[in-house]
Design a protein around this motif. Sequence first.
Motif, PDB file in Angstrom:
ATOM      1  N   VAL A   7       0.835  -1.209   0.000  1.00 14.36           N
ATOM      2  CA  VAL A   7       0.000   0.000   0.000  1.00 14.36           C
ATOM      3  C   VAL A   7       0.865   1.252   0.000  1.00 14.36           C
ATOM      4  O   VAL A   7       0.477   2.273  -0.588  1.00 14.36           O
ATOM      5  N   ASP A   8       2.025   1.196   0.630  1.00 18.52           N
ATOM      6  CA  ASP A   8       2.952   2.329   0.568  1.00 18.52           C
ATOM      7  C   ASP A   8       3.412   2.562  -0.870  1.00 18.52           C
ATOM      8  O   ASP A   8       3.489   3.707  -1.336  1.00 18.52           O
ATOM      9  N   ALA A   9       3.734   1.473  -1.563  1.00 17.27           N
ATOM     10  CA  ALA A   9       4.215   1.581  -2.946  1.00 17.27           C
ATOM     11  C   ALA A   9       3.177   2.245  -3.843  1.00 17.27           C
ATOM     12  O   ALA A   9       3.506   3.116  -4.660  1.00 17.27           O
ATOM     13  N   PHE A  10       1.921   1.858  -3.678  1.00 17.86           N
ATOM     14  CA  PHE A  10       0.873   2.436  -4.524  1.00 17.86           C
ATOM     15  C   PHE A  10       0.573   3.879  -4.138  1.00 17.86           C
ATOM     16  O   PHE A  10       0.332   4.726  -4.999  1.00 17.86           O
ATOM     17  N   GLN A  11       0.576   4.166  -2.848  1.00 22.17           N
ATOM     18  CA  GLN A  11       0.312   5.539  -2.419  1.00 22.17           C
ATOM     19  C   GLN A  11       1.403   6.470  -2.929  1.00 22.17           C
ATOM     20  O   GLN A  11       1.114   7.567  -3.420  1.00 22.17           O
ATOM     21  N   GLU A  12       2.653   6.041  -2.858  1.00 27.42           N
ATOM     22  CA  GLU A  12       3.768   6.859  -3.335  1.00 27.42           C
ATOM     23  C   GLU A  12       3.757   7.003  -4.847  1.00 27.42           C
ATOM     24  O   GLU A  12       4.301   7.981  -5.390  1.00 27.42           O
ATOM     25  N   ALA A  13       3.140   6.035  -5.543  1.00 27.14           N
ATOM     26  CA  ALA A  13       3.057   6.103  -7.007  1.00 27.14           C
ATOM     27  C   ALA A  13       1.906   6.981  -7.484  1.00 27.14           C
ATOM     28  O   ALA A  13       1.685   7.110  -8.686  1.00 27.14           O
ATOM     29  N   GLY A  14       1.183   7.593  -6.548  1.00 25.21           N
ATOM     30  CA  GLY A  14       0.122   8.522  -6.928  1.00 25.21           C
ATOM     31  C   GLY A  14      -1.260   7.931  -7.024  1.00 25.21           C
ATOM     32  O   GLY A  14      -2.194   8.604  -7.478  1.00 25.21           O
ATOM     33  N   PHE A  15      -1.434   6.681  -6.588  1.00 24.90           N
ATOM     34  CA  PHE A  15      -2.756   6.058  -6.596  1.00 24.90           C
ATOM     35  C   PHE A  15      -3.558   6.518  -5.370  1.00 24.90           C
ATOM     36  O   PHE A  15      -3.000   6.714  -4.283  1.00 24.90           O
ATOM     37  N   TYR A  16      -4.866   6.680  -5.560  1.00 20.40           N
ATOM     38  CA  TYR A  16      -5.754   6.822  -4.414  1.00 20.40           C
ATOM     39  C   TYR A  16      -5.810   5.440  -3.778  1.00 20.40           C
ATOM     40  O   TYR A  16      -6.401   4.520  -4.327  1.00 20.40           O
ATOM     41  N   THR A  17      -5.174   5.298  -2.647  1.00 21.07           N
ATOM     42  CA  THR A  17      -5.000   3.994  -2.019  1.00 21.07           C
ATOM     43  C   THR A  17      -5.839   3.909  -0.761  1.00 21.07           C
ATOM     44  O   THR A  17      -5.734   4.762   0.122  1.00 21.07           O
ATOM     45  N   LYS A  71      -6.708   6.920 -10.680  1.00 19.36           N
ATOM     46  CA  LYS A  71      -6.006   5.683 -10.355  1.00 19.36           C
ATOM     47  C   LYS A  71      -6.312   5.294  -8.914  1.00 19.36           C
ATOM     48  O   LYS A  71      -6.079   6.075  -7.997  1.00 19.36           O
ATOM     49  N   LYS A  72      -6.828   4.090  -8.736  1.00 18.81           N
ATOM     50  CA  LYS A  72      -7.216   3.649  -7.400  1.00 18.81           C
ATOM     51  C   LYS A  72      -6.658   2.248  -7.123  1.00 18.81           C
ATOM     52  O   LYS A  72      -6.647   1.384  -7.996  1.00 18.81           O
ATOM     53  N   PHE A  73      -6.219   2.066  -5.897  1.00 16.57           N
ATOM     54  CA  PHE A  73      -5.796   0.756  -5.415  1.00 16.57           C
ATOM     55  C   PHE A  73      -6.511   0.530  -4.094  1.00 16.57           C
ATOM     56  O   PHE A  73      -6.279   1.247  -3.123  1.00 16.57           O
ATOM     57  N   ILE A  74      -7.411  -0.459  -4.065  1.00 17.14           N
ATOM     58  CA  ILE A  74      -8.259  -0.692  -2.900  1.00 17.14           C
ATOM     59  C   ILE A  74      -7.998  -2.087  -2.356  1.00 17.14           C
ATOM     60  O   ILE A  74      -8.025  -3.072  -3.104  1.00 17.14           O
ATOM     61  N   VAL A  75      -7.753  -2.183  -1.071  1.00  8.22           N
ATOM     62  CA  VAL A  75      -7.558  -3.463  -0.408  1.00  8.22           C
ATOM     63  C   VAL A  75      -8.732  -3.697   0.538  1.00  8.22           C
ATOM     64  O   VAL A  75      -9.089  -2.817   1.324  1.00  8.22           O
ATOM     65  N   ILE A  76      -9.316  -4.873   0.460  1.00 10.53           N
ATOM     66  CA  ILE A  76     -10.394  -5.265   1.369  1.00 10.53           C
ATOM     67  C   ILE A  76      -9.922  -6.478   2.164  1.00 10.53           C
ATOM     68  O   ILE A  76      -9.675  -7.537   1.591  1.00 10.53           O
ATOM     69  N   HIS A  77      -9.769  -6.306   3.460  1.00  9.15           N
ATOM     70  CA  HIS A  77      -9.437  -7.431   4.332  1.00  9.15           C
ATOM     71  C   HIS A  77     -10.750  -7.937   4.915  1.00  9.15           C
ATOM     72  O   HIS A  77     -11.223  -7.459   5.945  1.00  9.15           O
ATOM     73  N   SER A  78     -11.339  -8.888   4.232  1.00  8.66           N
ATOM     74  CA  SER A  78     -12.666  -9.384   4.606  1.00  8.66           C
ATOM     75  C   SER A  78     -12.587 -10.407   5.735  1.00  8.66           C
ATOM     76  O   SER A  78     -11.528 -10.972   6.012  1.00  8.66           O
ATOM     77  N   LEU A  79     -13.732 -10.651   6.360  1.00  9.10           N
ATOM     78  CA  LEU A  79     -13.797 -11.714   7.361  1.00  9.10           C
ATOM     79  C   LEU A  79     -13.807 -13.084   6.709  1.00  9.10           C
ATOM     80  O   LEU A  79     -13.266 -14.039   7.233  1.00  9.10           O
ATOM     81  N   GLY A  80     -14.422 -13.174   5.549  1.00  7.67           N
ATOM     82  CA  GLY A  80     -14.408 -14.432   4.803  1.00  7.67           C
ATOM     83  C   GLY A  80     -14.894 -15.606   5.621  1.00  7.67           C
ATOM     84  O   GLY A  80     -16.010 -15.617   6.120  1.00  7.67           O
ATOM     85  N   SER A  81     -14.021 -16.614   5.786  1.00  6.69           N
ATOM     86  CA  SER A  81     -14.369 -17.826   6.529  1.00  6.69           C
ATOM     87  C   SER A  81     -13.610 -17.909   7.839  1.00  6.69           C
ATOM     88  O   SER A  81     -13.348 -18.993   8.347  1.00  6.69           O
ATOM     89  N   HIS A  82     -13.235 -16.758   8.381  1.00  3.82           N
ATOM     90  CA  HIS A  82     -12.549 -16.772   9.665  1.00  3.82           C
ATOM     91  C   HIS A  82     -13.421 -17.471  10.694  1.00  3.82           C
ATOM     92  O   HIS A  82     -14.647 -17.390  10.645  1.00  3.82           O
ATOM     93  N   PHE A  83     -12.807 -18.145  11.636  1.00  2.00           N
ATOM     94  CA  PHE A  83     -13.520 -19.057  12.529  1.00  2.00           C
ATOM     95  C   PHE A  83     -14.793 -18.460  13.117  1.00  2.00           C
ATOM     96  O   PHE A  83     -14.926 -17.258  13.207  1.00  2.00           O
ATOM     97  N   ARG A  84     -15.662 -19.346  13.617  1.00  2.00           N
ATOM     98  CA  ARG A  84     -17.078 -19.129  13.925  1.00  2.00           C
ATOM     99  C   ARG A  84     -17.812 -18.986  12.586  1.00  2.00           C
ATOM    100  O   ARG A  84     -18.502 -18.008  12.320  1.00  2.00           O
ATOM    101  N   TYR A  85     -17.620 -20.008  11.759  1.00  2.00           N
ATOM    102  CA  TYR A  85     -18.077 -19.977  10.375  1.00  2.00           C
ATOM    103  C   TYR A  85     -19.555 -19.628  10.239  1.00  2.00           C
ATOM    104  O   TYR A  85     -19.953 -18.929   9.303  1.00  2.00           O
ATOM    105  N   THR A  86     -20.381 -20.105  11.151  1.00  2.00           N
ATOM    106  CA  THR A  86     -21.818 -19.847  11.048  1.00  2.00           C
ATOM    107  C   THR A  86     -22.124 -18.362  11.115  1.00  2.00           C
ATOM    108  O   THR A  86     -23.151 -17.908  10.595  1.00  2.00           O
ATOM    109  N   ASN A  87     -21.253 -17.573  11.739  1.00  2.00           N
ATOM    110  CA  ASN A  87     -21.468 -16.135  11.853  1.00  2.00           C
ATOM    111  C   ASN A  87     -20.980 -15.360  10.644  1.00  2.00           C
ATOM    112  O   ASN A  87     -21.070 -14.135  10.631  1.00  2.00           O
ATOM    113  N   ARG A  88     -20.476 -16.043   9.643  1.00  3.28           N
ATOM    114  CA  ARG A  88     -19.896 -15.353   8.493  1.00  3.28           C
ATOM    115  C   ARG A  88     -20.886 -15.165   7.343  1.00  3.28           C
ATOM    116  O   ARG A  88     -20.524 -14.589   6.320  1.00  3.28           O
ATOM    117  N   TYR A  89     -22.111 -15.634   7.496  1.00  6.25           N
ATOM    118  CA  TYR A  89     -23.084 -15.531   6.396  1.00  6.25           C
ATOM    119  C   TYR A  89     -24.483 -15.355   6.977  1.00  6.25           C
ATOM    120  O   TYR A  89     -24.767 -15.792   8.097  1.00  6.25           O
TER     121      TYR A  89
END
Length: 241
Positions: A7-17, A71-89
């Motif tokens: 994310v530092d690399a993209f921000q320094e390259a001028g992307f909306y990060t 120019k945009k670089f977007i990172v999403i750190h989702s919960l996905g299937s992190h434990f307590r699986y029944t609570n993920r959907y």
Amino acid sequence: YEEKSIVDAFQEAGFYTSWFANQSSEAVIVKRLKNKVDFFKSSNAEVGVKNFLDENILPDFIKIINNNSSKKFIVIHSLGSHFRYTNRYPDNFKKFTPVMEDTGYNNLDINYKNEIINSYDNSILYTDYFLNLLIKNLSQKKQKTVLIYVSDHGESLGENGIYLHGMPYAIAPKAQTHVASLIWLDDGQMAHEYDINKIKQNKDKEYSHDNLFSTLLGLFEVKTEVYKKELDILNEARKED
């Protein structure tokens, strides 16, 4: 901790990060990032909260992809299937039953293996739905767009009596080290820059998280000395200008 991240690399390259955190805040990784949204912290969420779903990110994600930044670089750190699986959907994704009704650690027992697997599979189904929502919104943009999805780890679901993840890599079972990933290139300009057949020929090759850094830099044509084309999994498929 002073080493710079992607994310530092993209921000320094001028992307909306921007970074969306639906798990922990990843403070070290994003400490220099100007744009970050910590859903996990701002909602006082806990890992076990049922209604804290990944799709809650979508309205803010749409706002960002619709802003005027070219120019945009977007990172999403989702919960996905992190434990307590029944609570993920949500309940309408309860396709595989029976599931873990009590989502605590007490259920990590061979007697509940079927429920554990069903709950996990339902969470995968929901992740597929979430990624589809992201792609649908990206596909409506006129700009070049791409989506990369990579799991940070796999998950043990009771094989040989082992559950969850986090075992030392040297002894971890393949279920914990073999991760899911995909690359979506839209039907517009981005897809035309690559030989899709060459990409498909490499689909069964073994890669690691080490490949992600340079692959992202190559995709977005970020010029930097830390880029290594031998680690860019799309390098050979990239068409000449």
